[in-house]
Scaffold this motif. Structure first.
Motif, PDB file in Angstrom:
ATOM      1  N   GLU A 178       0.770  -1.205   0.104  1.00 29.53           N
ATOM      2  CA  GLU A 178       0.113   0.185   0.318  1.00 29.53           C
ATOM      3  C   GLU A 178       0.857   1.313  -0.125  1.00 29.53           C
ATOM      4  OE1 GLU A 178      -3.095   0.315  -0.513  1.00 29.53           O
ATOM      5  OE2 GLU A 178      -3.497  -1.269   0.312  1.00 29.53           O
ATOM      6  N   ALA A 179       2.385   0.903   0.751  1.00 21.98           N
ATOM      7  CA  ALA A 179       3.079   2.719   0.910  1.00 21.98           C
ATOM      8  C   ALA A 179       3.272   2.739  -0.578  1.00 21.98           C
ATOM      9  CB  ALA A 179       3.850   1.934   1.519  1.00 21.98           C
ATOM     10  N   VAL A 180       3.389   1.851  -1.252  1.00 19.33           N
ATOM     11  CA  VAL A 180       3.741   1.737  -2.918  1.00 19.33           C
ATOM     12  C   VAL A 180       3.076   3.544  -3.021  1.00 19.33           C
ATOM     13  CG1 VAL A 180       3.976   1.448  -5.391  1.00 19.33           C
ATOM     14  CG2 VAL A 180       5.201   0.070  -3.594  1.00 19.33           C
ATOM     15  N   ARG A 181       1.781   3.926  -3.144  1.00 18.92           N
ATOM     16  CA  ARG A 181       1.205   4.339  -3.760  1.00 18.92           C
ATOM     17  C   ARG A 181       0.205   5.207  -2.379  1.00 18.92           C
ATOM     18  NH1 ARG A 181      -3.022   2.606  -8.573  1.00 18.92           N
ATOM     19  NH2 ARG A 181      -2.727   0.485  -7.690  1.00 18.92           N
ATOM     20  N   ARG A 182       0.042   5.335  -1.235  1.00 15.15           N
ATOM     21  CA  ARG A 182      -0.234   5.196  -0.544  1.00 15.15           C
ATOM     22  C   ARG A 182       0.761   5.457   0.961  1.00 15.15           C
ATOM     23  NH1 ARG A 182      -5.502   2.414   0.991  1.00 15.15           N
ATOM     24  NH2 ARG A 182      -6.427   4.432   2.591  1.00 15.15           N
ATOM     25  N   PRO A 183       1.601   6.902   0.828  1.00 15.79           N
ATOM     26  CA  PRO A 183       2.745   6.731   2.360  1.00 15.79           C
ATOM     27  C   PRO A 183       3.254   6.812   2.683  1.00 15.79           C
ATOM     28  CG  PRO A 183       2.756   8.902  -0.196  1.00 15.79           C
ATOM     29  CD  PRO A 183       1.788   7.941   0.006  1.00 15.79           C
ATOM     30  N   ARG A 184       1.299   6.929   3.469  1.00 14.41           N
ATOM     31  CA  ARG A 184       1.750   7.384   4.760  1.00 14.41           C
ATOM     32  C   ARG A 184       1.070   5.887   5.501  1.00 14.41           C
ATOM     33  NH1 ARG A 184      -3.604   8.918   2.633  1.00 14.41           N
ATOM     34  NH2 ARG A 184      -5.164   6.930   3.315  1.00 14.41           N
ATOM     35  N   PHE A 185       0.887   4.227   4.567  1.00 14.46           N
ATOM     36  CA  PHE A 185       1.124   3.267   4.715  1.00 14.46           C
ATOM     37  C   PHE A 185       2.389   3.146   5.214  1.00 14.46           C
ATOM     38  CE2 PHE A 185      -2.959   3.151   3.665  1.00 14.46           C
ATOM     39  CZ  PHE A 185      -3.922   1.844   4.788  1.00 14.46           C
ATOM     40  N   PHE A 217      12.364   2.170  -1.953  1.00 12.58           N
ATOM     41  CA  PHE A 217      12.057   2.660  -2.124  1.00 12.58           C
ATOM     42  C   PHE A 217      12.654   4.229  -2.566  1.00 12.58           C
ATOM     43  CE2 PHE A 217       7.334   1.864  -0.106  1.00 12.58           C
ATOM     44  CZ  PHE A 217       7.634   0.982  -1.399  1.00 12.58           C
ATOM     45  N   TRP A 218      13.231   4.946  -1.790  1.00 13.66           N
ATOM     46  CA  TRP A 218      13.936   5.350  -2.191  1.00 13.66           C
ATOM     47  C   TRP A 218      14.756   5.431  -2.706  1.00 13.66           C
ATOM     48  CZ3 TRP A 218      19.065   7.073   0.069  1.00 13.66           C
ATOM     49  CH2 TRP A 218      19.213   8.730  -0.297  1.00 13.66           C
ATOM     50  N   VAL A 219      16.092   4.771  -3.103  1.00 16.62           N
ATOM     51  CA  VAL A 219      16.592   3.875  -4.461  1.00 16.62           C
ATOM     52  C   VAL A 219      16.428   4.488  -5.422  1.00 16.62           C
ATOM     53  CG1 VAL A 219      18.577   2.673  -4.522  1.00 16.62           C
ATOM     54  CG2 VAL A 219      18.304   2.800  -2.314  1.00 16.62           C
ATOM     55  N   PHE A 220      15.010   3.885  -5.602  1.00 14.80           N
ATOM     56  CA  PHE A 220      14.840   4.080  -7.472  1.00 14.80           C
ATOM     57  C   PHE A 220      13.461   5.112  -7.587  1.00 14.80           C
ATOM     58  CE2 PHE A 220      15.425  -0.807  -6.842  1.00 14.80           C
ATOM     59  CZ  PHE A 220      16.188  -0.658  -7.878  1.00 14.80           C
ATOM     60  N   ASP A 221      13.216   5.906  -6.513  1.00 15.91           N
ATOM     61  CA  ASP A 221      12.360   7.148  -6.832  1.00 15.91           C
ATOM     62  C   ASP A 221      12.863   8.039  -5.320  1.00 15.91           C
ATOM     63  OD1 ASP A 221      10.555   8.939  -6.742  1.00 15.91           O
ATOM     64  OD2 ASP A 221       8.492   7.764  -6.551  1.00 15.91           O
ATOM     65  N   ALA A 222      13.780   9.283  -5.843  1.00  9.49           N
ATOM     66  CA  ALA A 222      14.154  10.541  -4.733  1.00  9.49           C
ATOM     67  C   ALA A 222      12.576  10.856  -3.928  1.00  9.49           C
ATOM     68  CB  ALA A 222      15.446  11.397  -5.638  1.00  9.49           C
ATOM     69  N   THR A 223      11.527  10.591  -4.985  1.00 13.11           N
ATOM     70  CA  THR A 223      10.301  11.305  -4.543  1.00 13.11           C
ATOM     71  C   THR A 223       9.900  10.288  -3.087  1.00 13.11           C
ATOM     72  OG1 THR A 223       8.883  10.611  -5.132  1.00 13.11           O
ATOM     73  CG2 THR A 223       9.323  12.294  -6.069  1.00 13.11           C
ATOM     74  N   LYS A 224      10.558   9.687  -2.797  1.00 22.27           N
ATOM     75  CA  LYS A 224      10.055   8.864  -1.499  1.00 22.27           C
ATOM     76  C   LYS A 224      10.163   8.678  -0.295  1.00 22.27           C
ATOM     77  CE  LYS A 224       6.989   6.171  -3.683  1.00 22.27           C
ATOM     78  NZ  LYS A 224       5.394   5.949  -3.895  1.00 22.27           N
ATOM     79  N   ALA A 225      11.233  10.037  -0.480  1.00 18.61           N
ATOM     80  CA  ALA A 225      12.845  10.153   0.996  1.00 18.61           C
ATOM     81  C   ALA A 225      11.571   9.913   1.958  1.00 18.61           C
ATOM     82  CB  ALA A 225      13.329  10.936   0.957  1.00 18.61           C
ATOM     83  N   ALA A 226      10.090  10.690   2.024  1.00 20.47           N
ATOM     84  CA  ALA A 226       9.524  10.871   3.386  1.00 20.47           C
ATOM     85  C   ALA A 226       8.860   9.515   3.543  1.00 20.47           C
ATOM     86  CB  ALA A 226       8.579  11.763   3.374  1.00 20.47           C
TER      87      ALA A 226
END
Length: 595
Positions: A178-185, A217-226
């Motif tokens: 779920e965290a892939v598309r819903r970061p709060r998860f 997540f962050w390695v492949f997508d820098a926007t996933k830092a949070a």
């Protein structure tokens, strides 16, 4: 092909309820009819769990983890979490005014696994609905009920923590997807991972997968830092919170390798610091982000290893090497999956083949289907970590089966679409096979037929289990329970049931935290009888209680010629052991005469 649903879509709760009712009814009827003459709390872990629950109800403090009637006369601290004791104790308290304590324990033994089964099926439906779509929900509900690894842990009488860890493994994987598309998860994922760690270290593969996934997540997508940072902080906060629940403040800094302690809290803090610092460092490329995480994470893990090097050998690293070689190594469920193919072929194939096939299915889907690749890659990480443990120890299959279910559902639905598009014989066979190869029951039946044609170690193991089951029935302990409380020497696997059904204390039960008692039980049965008598005197043992079908009674190959096991087999026990049980008694009881 199948289409994943929106993250906010939910499975049809009516279908979940229908499958749950059918599965629960089958399990309950099987317990009432098919196992009516067999022990209800058949496993030593279930018996010991109920001992802890009853002690807790009778006033044992929350932080007191000592089994005071184990390792007689000293007691032994166990590593089990009160988080599992608490709801079972609540059920026992609810049923006791209506049924009495003994029947209340049985009632709780029926209700608790069924409640957990409902939770398991709901999470299975959620994950399949998310990855496969609404069509995948039905296979995701039916297949767990057809897996021996799952039904064995959710059957009536199974009250130990393994079922809870199975649920937390599945829930953690679901939250990561779920965290892939819903970061709060990611926060939910971190808290679930911490809770799993607080209950049992067997959840470490699940936790490793969650850490790996959220870092990538962050390695492949820098926007996933949070997203990555929130997971690390939630994991660390959860670990700290659970440590405060598990141990009193005076023991918060006491290290242990087999239970939540500063060792694992240190790992969680290292993850939180690494993820937080990494998320704040600007990095343009994936390899740079990977290098940053590798340096920060590696440094954190190195500091933990330097602080507690004794835990580098794993949760059982501090166990007596003799017990490692002569006790742990003999546990069939702790052997590699490849070895279990010969010793437990039915179980090994029924639980292992679906897991290994599921990995191939996920890899195929990742290669052929672009949509939802990130979510399926997350699932693959959890499945791979669990499968590696299964290959090392076959009992790890119970954590690998549920992450394999979405892959099975995807293959079944793909085969169904192929059949509907071209209803030919080959496609009909393909649809049937897609169900059968993931149906543990079907695989088990097939293997059983072959095993019955080829006698071997598998049949010997089944006969050994059957020979000791009468010793674990409550009726077997009636005469023993009527005696005043005394200290007992018994086979290791009999100890927990003696504690459950009688007021007596025992030397041994099969728990590594009681290695002193377990080692002395081996000494009693295998060392020269004079040394065995000295051991009984030192511990103040008044009774020796045997189940003739248990392994310790036969002794080790290296036993002394005048050991208890050898003399018992020759009916030449010394006069200071006086049999006080009737000839037709299931349990053989000897009184130890004073010197």
């Amino acid at each position: 092909m199948t289409t994943p649903t929106s993250p906010r879509a939910k499975p049809d709760w009516r279908l979940v309820l229908l499958v749950f009712v059918v599965a629960a009814a089958i399990l309950v009827v099987h317990a009432l009819v098919g196992r009516a003459d067999l022990p209800f709390f058949a496993d030593t872990d279930d018996a010991m769990r109920m001992v802890r629950v009853i002690d807790f109800i009778h006033g044992q403090p929350w932080y007191d983890m000592t089994a005071h009637r184990l390792n007689a006369p000293f007691g032994a601290e166990l590593h089990w979490s009160r988080l599992v004791d608490l709801p079972i104790a609540g059920l026992v308290l609810i049923f006791t005014p209506l049924l009495g304590l003994d029947a209340a324990m049985v009632a709780a033994g029926y209700v608790w696994p069924m409640l957990l089964l409902a939770v398991l099926l709901w999470f299975s439906a959620l994950l399949a609905n998310r990855l496969v779509g609404p069509e995948g929900v039905l296979p995701a509900l039916v297949l767990p009920a057809l897996s021996p690894a799952i039904t064995a842990e959710f059957t009536p009488g199974r009250v130990d923590h393994h079922s809870v860890i199975i649920i937390l493994t599945l829930a953690t994987a679901w939250a990561a997807v779920e965290a892939v598309r819903r970061p709060r998860f990611a926060i939910v994922c971190g808290l679930l991972a911490a809770t799993a760690l607080a209950i049992a270290t067997e959840s470490l593969p699940t936790i490793a997968a969650a850490i790996l996934v959220l870092g990538l997540f962050w390695v492949f997508d820098a926007t996933k830092a949070a997203t990555m940072r929130n997971f690390g902080l939630a994991f660390a906060a959860g670990a700290l919170g659970h440590l405060s629940i598990f141990r009193p403040p005076s023991r918060w800094l006491e290290a242990a390798c087999d239970v939540l302690s500063p060792v694992y809290v240190g790992v969680a803090l290292a993850v939180a610091v690494a993820f937080t610092l990494a998320s704040l460092i600007p990095a343009r490329s994936a390899w740079q982000r990977f290098a940053i995480l590798a340096v920060l994470g590696g440094t954190g893990m190195a500091l933990v290893a330097l602080a507690w090097p004794q835990c580098l050998n794993g949760p059982y690293g501090e166990l007596d090497p003799w017990l490692q070689a002569n006790w742990i190594a003999a546990i069939v469920e702790a052997k590699p999956w490849a070895v279990s193919l010969f010793e437990l072929p039915t179980y090994a194939i029924a639980v292992g083949v679906p897991v290994l096939l599921a990995m191939l299915v996920v890899l195929y889907r990742l290669y052929r289907v672009r949509q939802g690749r990130a979510e399926w890659a997350v699932l693959l990480a959890f499945l791979l970590c669990a499968a590696l443990v299964m290959l090392a120890q076959v009992r790890g299959a119970r954590l690998a089966v549920m992450p394999a279910i979405p892959a099975a559902a995807w293959l079944i639905i793909a085969a169904r679409h192929r059949y509907l598009a071209r209803p030919r014989l080959g496609n009909i066979v393909g649809l049937a096979v897609s169900w059968l190869v993931f149906s543990g029951v079907a695989l088990a039946l097939s293997v059983t037929l072959l095993v019955n044609l080829t006698p071997g170690r598998a049949q010997e193991a089944a006969q050994a289990r059957a020979s000791k089951e009468p010793c674990l029935l409550p009726a077997a302990f009636t005469d023993l329970a009527a005696m005043p409380p005394q200290a007992i020497m018994s086979p290791i696997d009999l100890g927990a049931h003696i504690m459950l059904y009688t007021p007596h204390s025992v030397v041994a039960a099969p728990y590594h935290r009681n290695q002193q008692g377990v080692r002395d039980a081996f000494r009693f049965f295998n060392d020269p009888i004079a040394q065995a008598r000295a051991l009984l005197k030192a511990r103040g043992i008044a009774l020796v209680v045997l189940c003739p079908g248990m392994a310790e009674v036969q002794g080790l190959p290296s036993r002394a010629p005048d050991s208890f096991a050898s003399l018992y087999a020759e009916d030449k026990l010394p006069a200071w052991l006086t049999r006080i049980s009737p000839p037709d008694s299931v349990l053989t009881v000897f009184s130890v005469q004073p010197q």
